[in-house]
Scaffold this active site. Structure first.
Site, PDB file in Angstrom:
ATOM      1  N   GLY A  79     -25.492  -0.100 -20.948  1.00 54.73           N
ATOM      2  CA  GLY A  79     -25.604  -0.805 -19.712  1.00 54.73           C
ATOM      3  C   GLY A  79     -26.071  -0.790 -18.998  1.00 54.73           C
TER       4      GLY A  79
ATOM      5  N   LEU B 264     -22.748  12.946 -10.702  1.00 52.65           N
ATOM      6  CA  LEU B 264     -22.747  13.300  -9.410  1.00 52.65           C
ATOM      7  C   LEU B 264     -22.160  12.503  -8.247  1.00 52.65           C
ATOM      8  CD1 LEU B 264     -26.224  15.091  -9.592  1.00 52.65           C
ATOM      9  CD2 LEU B 264     -24.494  16.451  -9.815  1.00 52.65           C
TER      10      LEU B 264
ATOM     11  N   GLY C  89     -33.936  11.149 -12.838  1.00 53.76           N
ATOM     12  CA  GLY C  89     -32.918   9.279 -12.429  1.00 53.76           C
ATOM     13  C   GLY C  89     -32.566   9.914 -11.200  1.00 53.76           C
TER      14      GLY C  89
ATOM     15  N   LYS D 186     -19.810   0.397 -19.450  1.00 52.38           N
ATOM     16  CA  LYS D 186     -20.340  -0.937 -17.949  1.00 52.38           C
ATOM     17  C   LYS D 186     -19.872  -2.256 -18.834  1.00 52.38           C
ATOM     18  CE  LYS D 186     -23.114   1.873 -15.584  1.00 52.38           C
ATOM     19  NZ  LYS D 186     -25.137   2.505 -14.866  1.00 52.38           N
TER      20      LYS D 186
ATOM     21  N   ASP E 125     -27.172  -1.273 -10.341  1.00 49.22           N
ATOM     22  CA  ASP E 125     -27.534  -0.832 -11.135  1.00 49.22           C
ATOM     23  C   ASP E 125     -29.214  -1.076 -10.894  1.00 49.22           C
ATOM     24  OD1 ASP E 125     -26.619   1.957 -12.350  1.00 49.22           O
ATOM     25  OD2 ASP E 125     -26.002   0.565 -14.164  1.00 49.22           O
TER      26      ASP E 125
ATOM     27  N   ILE F  91     -33.560   7.980 -16.790  1.00 49.30           N
ATOM     28  CA  ILE F  91     -33.032   7.827 -15.724  1.00 49.30           C
ATOM     29  C   ILE F  91     -31.784   8.549 -15.645  1.00 49.30           C
ATOM     30  CG2 ILE F  91     -33.318   5.207 -15.848  1.00 49.30           C
ATOM     31  CD1 ILE F  91     -30.379   4.970 -16.894  1.00 49.30           C
TER      32      ILE F  91
ATOM     33  N   PRO G 299     -31.327  -2.373 -33.225  1.00 44.29           N
ATOM     34  CA  PRO G 299     -32.399  -3.113 -33.221  1.00 44.29           C
ATOM     35  C   PRO G 299     -31.978  -4.826 -32.628  1.00 44.29           C
ATOM     36  CG  PRO G 299     -32.645  -2.697 -34.847  1.00 44.29           C
ATOM     37  CD  PRO G 299     -31.866  -1.673 -35.070  1.00 44.29           C
TER      38      PRO G 299
HETATM   39  N1  LIG Z   1     -29.276   7.224 -12.445  1.00 44.04           N
HETATM   40  C1  LIG Z   1     -28.437   6.540 -12.125  1.00 44.04           C
HETATM   41  O1  LIG Z   1     -28.353   6.626 -11.629  1.00 44.04           O
HETATM   42  C2  LIG Z   1     -27.738   6.125 -14.197  1.00 44.04           C
HETATM   43  C3  LIG Z   1     -27.665   4.702 -13.458  1.00 44.04           C
HETATM   44  C4  LIG Z   1     -26.313   4.749 -14.671  1.00 44.04           C
HETATM   45  C5  LIG Z   1     -26.689   4.819 -16.055  1.00 44.04           C
HETATM   46  N2  LIG Z   1     -27.704   6.639 -15.836  1.00 44.04           N
HETATM   47  C6  LIG Z   1     -28.053   7.036 -17.113  1.00 44.04           C
HETATM   48  O2  LIG Z   1     -28.203   6.860 -18.553  1.00 44.04           O
HETATM   49  C7  LIG Z   1     -28.106   6.563 -20.013  1.00 44.04           C
HETATM   50  C8  LIG Z   1     -27.462   5.516 -20.585  1.00 44.04           C
HETATM   51  O3  LIG Z   1     -25.646   4.786 -19.535  1.00 44.04           O
HETATM   52  P1  LIG Z   1     -25.391   3.542 -20.193  1.00 44.04           P
HETATM   53  O4  LIG Z   1     -24.401   2.967 -19.220  1.00 44.04           O
HETATM   54  O5  LIG Z   1     -26.206   2.711 -20.186  1.00 44.04           O
HETATM   55  O6  LIG Z   1     -24.957   3.595 -21.697  1.00 44.04           O
HETATM   56  P2  LIG Z   1     -24.420   3.078 -22.783  1.00 44.04           P
HETATM   57  O7  LIG Z   1     -23.736   1.174 -22.727  1.00 44.04           O
HETATM   58  O8  LIG Z   1     -23.228   3.856 -23.088  1.00 44.04           O
HETATM   59  O9  LIG Z   1     -25.669   2.615 -23.377  1.00 44.04           O
HETATM   60  C9  LIG Z   1     -26.783   3.534 -24.219  1.00 44.04           C
HETATM   61  C10 LIG Z   1     -27.639   4.608 -24.983  1.00 44.04           C
HETATM   62  O10 LIG Z   1     -28.115   4.972 -25.016  1.00 44.04           O
HETATM   63  C11 LIG Z   1     -28.442   4.574 -26.522  1.00 44.04           C
HETATM   64  N3  LIG Z   1     -28.206   5.820 -27.165  1.00 44.04           N
HETATM   65  C12 LIG Z   1     -27.469   6.838 -27.149  1.00 44.04           C
HETATM   66  N4  LIG Z   1     -27.212   7.692 -28.214  1.00 44.04           N
HETATM   67  C13 LIG Z   1     -28.183   7.460 -28.227  1.00 44.04           C
HETATM   68  C14 LIG Z   1     -29.192   8.186 -29.603  1.00 44.04           C
HETATM   69  N5  LIG Z   1     -28.266   9.765 -29.920  1.00 44.04           N
HETATM   70  N6  LIG Z   1     -30.271   8.030 -29.888  1.00 44.04           N
HETATM   71  C15 LIG Z   1     -31.128   7.341 -29.592  1.00 44.04           C
HETATM   72  N7  LIG Z   1     -30.243   6.181 -28.486  1.00 44.04           N
HETATM   73  C16 LIG Z   1     -29.712   6.703 -28.262  1.00 44.04           C
HETATM   74  C17 LIG Z   1     -27.697   3.460 -26.625  1.00 44.04           C
HETATM   75  O11 LIG Z   1     -28.466   2.899 -28.088  1.00 44.04           O
HETATM   76  P3  LIG Z   1     -27.249   2.178 -29.267  1.00 44.04           P
HETATM   77  O12 LIG Z   1     -27.090   0.375 -28.990  1.00 44.04           O
HETATM   78  O13 LIG Z   1     -27.897   2.070 -30.500  1.00 44.04           O
HETATM   79  O14 LIG Z   1     -25.957   2.430 -29.113  1.00 44.04           O
HETATM   80  C18 LIG Z   1     -28.327   2.655 -25.970  1.00 44.04           C
HETATM   81  O15 LIG Z   1     -29.023   2.201 -26.046  1.00 44.04           O
HETATM   82  C19 LIG Z   1     -26.479   7.667 -19.615  1.00 44.04           C
HETATM   83  O16 LIG Z   1     -27.221   8.948 -20.107  1.00 44.04           O
HETATM   84  C20 LIG Z   1     -26.269   7.972 -18.107  1.00 44.04           C
HETATM   85  O17 LIG Z   1     -26.163   8.539 -17.298  1.00 44.04           O
HETATM   86  C21 LIG Z   1     -27.912   6.768 -15.043  1.00 44.04           C
END
Ligand SMILES: NC(=O)c1ccc[n+]([C@@H]2O[C@H](COP(=O)([O-])OP(=O)(O)OC[C@H]3O[C@@H](n4cnc5c(N)ncnc54)[C@H](OP(=O)(O)O)[C@@H]3O)[C@@H](O)[C@H]2O)c1
Length: 279
Positions: A129, A16, A238, A66, A102, A215, A152
């Site tokens: 990230g 968004l 979020g 990230k 963040d 989030i 883990p």
């Molecule tokens: N509201 C906001 O402003 C905001 C800001 C940033 C991000 N977000 C949201 O936060 C989420 C994560 O973003 P990110 O940038 O941190 O992504 P990322 O770096 O790709 O990390 C993804 C995380 O999700 C876990 N994961 C992915 N698929 C999974 C599953 N099927 N079951 C269990 N764990 C799973 C991963 O675990 P593994 O390490 O085991 O792969 C990792 O801990 C996204 O949905 C994003 O839209 C929101």
């Protein structure tokens, strides 16, 4: 001259950010436009080169880039260096500067509900990230952290980073556990639920004094928030984090104060529109 900004990630259709930033530019009469681009796996370096070549002034970075983007930048702010993850890039005198809003955005979005962070317990689901920025910011506020992640080793790596910066943190199994009983703040940071997938475990037994934050920003309430409400917890989605990380990115790029209320309204109306579109 008009400035150009963007968000890059994969998937990206859920973002968004363009509505939020473009509404802010309009409100303050800033000559700028914010775009969103899907970057396919293995094309991050080309995409970053392309944004620089096209004269973009900066961009946001979302899932899953990230952390991978860090090696493509010239310098990092202390927030990005601590987190080892970047959600905001600014081009300044030809230099690619990586920053992380963040963590500070998350803290701003929950502070009114938490009533003081010092000495309280936070559990983070996920160690990606976004989790990194949030974890470091909460540790800096004096919270003790427990981090659980599907992989883990990544949770343990994050624990070590927090300890290196002087914070208190432990890691554990990605499953319900004793942590549910004395948690003050539960933060769901995994991408599970982004495409409406159900969360892999129940939070049955959670302390009803906990604030539960997912989030993810989505039209639908995620499983974990629905369950938390049923168990008497306060909940936040979020949207607040998205708003404040965006406002801080705006201020990093353009200086001055971002028009937070106009940006909030734009987010809400775009979410509402999407709900309507989906019927
Ligand atoms: N509201 C906001 O402003 C905001 C800001 C940033 C991000 N977000 C949201 O936060 C989420 C994560 O973003 P990110 O940038 O941190 O992504 P990322 O770096 O790709 O990390 C993804 C995380 O999700 C876990 N994961 C992915 N698929 C999974 C599953 N099927 N079951 C269990 N764990 C799973 C991963 O675990 P593994 O390490 O085991 O792969 C990792 O801990 C996204 O949905 C994003 O839209 C929101």
């Amino acid at each position: 001259m008009e400035k150009h900004f963007a968000v890059i990630g994969d998937p990206i259709q859920q973002s968004l950010s363009p509505w939020m930033h473009n509404a802010g530019y309009k409100a303050l009469g800033v000559k700028a436009e914010y775009h969103r681009f899907r970057v396919k796996p293995n094309q991050l370096a080309e995409a970053v080169g392309g944004l620089c070549a096209l004269g973009f002034s900066g961009w946001n970075v979302t899932i899953p880039y990230k952390e991978p983007i860090v090696s493509l930048l010239d310098t990092l702010t202390p927030e990005a260096r601590r987190a080892g993850a970047v959600n905001t890039v600014k081009i300044h005198e030809g230099q690619r500067i990586g920053h992380n809003t963040d963590g500070a955005g998350f803290v701003r979005s929950v502070e009114a509900e938490i009533n003081g962070f010092q000495g309280k317990k936070a559990v983070l689901l996920g160690a990606g990230g976004a989790a990194k920025g949030i974890a470091l910011a909460l540790a800096e506020q004096g919270m003790s952290l427990h981090i659980i992640n599907r992989t883990p080793e990544k949770a343990e790596q994050l624990v070590q980073v927090i300890q290196r910066w002087g914070g208190t943190a432990t890691s554990g199994e990605f499953a319900p556990g004793k942590w549910l009983e004395d948690v003050d703040l539960l933060v769901q940071t995994t991408s599970r639920g982004l495409l409406n997938e159900s969360f892999p475990f129940s939070i049955n037994g959670i302390s009803n004094r906990a604030l539960v934050v997912d989030i993810i920003v989505n039209q639908r309430e995620t499983d974990i928030l629905r369950e938390a409400k049923l168990r008497g917890c306060r909940t936040l989605n979020g949207l607040g984090m998205l708003l404040y990380q965006g406002a801080l990115a705006w201020e990093f790029w353009l200086g001055g104060q971002a028009p937070v209320e106009e940006m909030r309204q734009a987010l809400k109306s775009q979410l509402f529109q999407r709900m309507f579109d989906k019927g």
